[in-house]
Design a protein around this motif. Structure first.
Motif, PDB file in Angstrom:
ATOM      1  N   ARG A   1      13.086  -7.531  28.785  1.00  0.00           N
ATOM      2  CA  ARG A   1      13.308  -8.844  29.415  1.00  0.00           C
ATOM      3  C   ARG A   1      14.474  -8.787  30.406  1.00  0.00           C
ATOM      4  O   ARG A   1      14.394  -9.323  31.511  1.00  0.00           O
ATOM      5  CB  ARG A   1      13.552  -9.906  28.348  1.00  0.00           C
ATOM      6  CG  ARG A   1      12.301 -10.289  27.583  1.00  0.00           C
ATOM      7  CD  ARG A   1      12.562 -11.444  26.609  1.00  0.00           C
ATOM      8  NE  ARG A   1      11.368 -11.748  25.856  1.00  0.00           N
ATOM      9  CZ  ARG A   1      11.104 -11.275  24.623  1.00  0.00           C
ATOM     10  NH1 ARG A   1      11.983 -10.477  24.015  1.00  0.00           N
ATOM     11  NH2 ARG A   1       9.992 -11.594  24.007  1.00  0.00           N
ATOM     12  N   ARG A   2      15.563  -8.112  30.028  1.00  0.00           N
ATOM     13  CA  ARG A   2      16.726  -7.986  30.906  1.00  0.00           C
ATOM     14  C   ARG A   2      16.367  -7.199  32.167  1.00  0.00           C
ATOM     15  O   ARG A   2      16.683  -7.611  33.289  1.00  0.00           O
ATOM     16  CB  ARG A   2      17.885  -7.293  30.173  1.00  0.00           C
ATOM     17  CG  ARG A   2      19.098  -7.045  31.078  1.00  0.00           C
ATOM     18  CD  ARG A   2      20.172  -6.211  30.401  1.00  0.00           C
ATOM     19  NE  ARG A   2      19.691  -4.982  29.789  1.00  0.00           N
ATOM     20  CZ  ARG A   2      19.364  -3.874  30.467  1.00  0.00           C
ATOM     21  NH1 ARG A   2      19.443  -3.844  31.785  1.00  0.00           N
ATOM     22  NH2 ARG A   2      18.944  -2.796  29.822  1.00  0.00           N
ATOM     23  N   GLU A   3      15.706  -6.075  32.001  1.00  0.00           N
ATOM     24  CA  GLU A   3      15.345  -5.241  33.153  1.00  0.00           C
ATOM     25  C   GLU A   3      14.432  -5.985  34.130  1.00  0.00           C
ATOM     26  O   GLU A   3      14.603  -5.888  35.340  1.00  0.00           O
ATOM     27  CB  GLU A   3      14.678  -3.942  32.698  1.00  0.00           C
ATOM     28  CG  GLU A   3      15.641  -2.923  32.124  1.00  0.00           C
ATOM     29  CD  GLU A   3      16.516  -2.252  33.178  1.00  0.00           C
ATOM     30  OE1 GLU A   3      16.228  -2.364  34.385  1.00  0.00           O
ATOM     31  OE2 GLU A   3      17.502  -1.601  32.792  1.00  0.00           O
ATOM     32  N   ILE A   4      13.489  -6.753  33.611  1.00  0.00           N
ATOM     33  CA  ILE A   4      12.580  -7.488  34.492  1.00  0.00           C
ATOM     34  C   ILE A   4      13.334  -8.596  35.222  1.00  0.00           C
ATOM     35  O   ILE A   4      13.093  -8.841  36.406  1.00  0.00           O
ATOM     36  CB  ILE A   4      11.366  -8.038  33.706  1.00  0.00           C
ATOM     37  CG1 ILE A   4      10.543  -6.872  33.141  1.00  0.00           C
ATOM     38  CG2 ILE A   4      10.518  -8.948  34.579  1.00  0.00           C
ATOM     39  CD1 ILE A   4      10.063  -5.846  34.170  1.00  0.00           C
ATOM     40  N   ARG A   5      14.265  -9.252  34.550  1.00  0.00           N
ATOM     41  CA  ARG A   5      15.109 -10.243  35.245  1.00  0.00           C
ATOM     42  C   ARG A   5      15.903  -9.571  36.366  1.00  0.00           C
ATOM     43  O   ARG A   5      15.992 -10.091  37.477  1.00  0.00           O
ATOM     44  CB  ARG A   5      16.064 -10.934  34.269  1.00  0.00           C
ATOM     45  CG  ARG A   5      15.422 -12.053  33.472  1.00  0.00           C
ATOM     46  CD  ARG A   5      16.461 -12.903  32.730  1.00  0.00           C
ATOM     47  NE  ARG A   5      17.294 -12.150  31.808  1.00  0.00           N
ATOM     48  CZ  ARG A   5      16.984 -11.899  30.547  1.00  0.00           C
ATOM     49  NH1 ARG A   5      15.863 -12.351  30.024  1.00  0.00           N
ATOM     50  NH2 ARG A   5      17.804 -11.203  29.784  1.00  0.00           N
ATOM     51  N   GLU A   6      16.499  -8.392  36.078  1.00  0.00           N
ATOM     52  CA  GLU A   6      17.302  -7.687  37.075  1.00  0.00           C
ATOM     53  C   GLU A   6      16.462  -7.171  38.237  1.00  0.00           C
ATOM     54  O   GLU A   6      16.851  -7.298  39.397  1.00  0.00           O
ATOM     55  CB  GLU A   6      18.034  -6.498  36.425  1.00  0.00           C
ATOM     56  CG  GLU A   6      19.132  -6.907  35.470  1.00  0.00           C
ATOM     57  CD  GLU A   6      19.746  -5.733  34.719  1.00  0.00           C
ATOM     58  OE1 GLU A   6      20.616  -5.991  33.875  1.00  0.00           O
ATOM     59  OE2 GLU A   6      19.356  -4.565  34.961  1.00  0.00           O
TER      60      GLU A   6
END
Length: 127
Positions: free
Chosen positions: A49-54
């Motif tokens: 989830r964090r990587e996709i937001r970034e």
């Protein structure tokens, strides 16, 4: 050999799969599923989830775990945990990649996939 553990999102929408083109490094111009490294203390799902937001400035729903790919690149061993995902927003912005495409099943082999990502193409991605 150095070991790297990452997560990858196989984002599905309207019978298509989302692919991104690397814009940097040794593998520049090759195609991959978006994602990235798991940081200390993160679960694979939190990292994804964090990587996709970034990378894409969007939110995803993680539908289910698909597989783990183990692949030996020349400089490191990659462990990649892959998840089937869906978008929670229709907005995507490429923050790190130089291009992106929505690919049908017939179009999957029209791009130059990174070797580890290519292994995922053998899985059932469209159900």
């Amino acid at each position: 050999m150095k070991r790297i553990e990452v997560v990858a999102a196989i984002i599905r929408k309207d019978g298509k799969i989302f692919a991104t083109q690397r814009g940097y490094g040794e593998w520049q111009d090759w195609w991959e599923f978006p994602g990235g490294k798991i940081e200390a203390g993160e679960t694979p799902e939190e990292a994804l989830r964090r990587e996709i937001r970034e990378e894409l400035s969007t939110e995803i729903g993680i539908d289910r775990f698909l597989c783990t790919v183990e692949y030996d690149y020349p400089a490191f061993h990659l462990t990649m945990h892959c998840y089937l995902c869906s978008l929670l927003s229709d907005t995507i912005h490429l923050n790190e990649h130089e291009a992106a495409k929505w690919l049908t099943k017939k179009q999957l082999n029209t791009v130059k996939w990174l070797p580890a990502d290519k292994a995922i193409l053998e899985k059932e991605l469209y159900n």
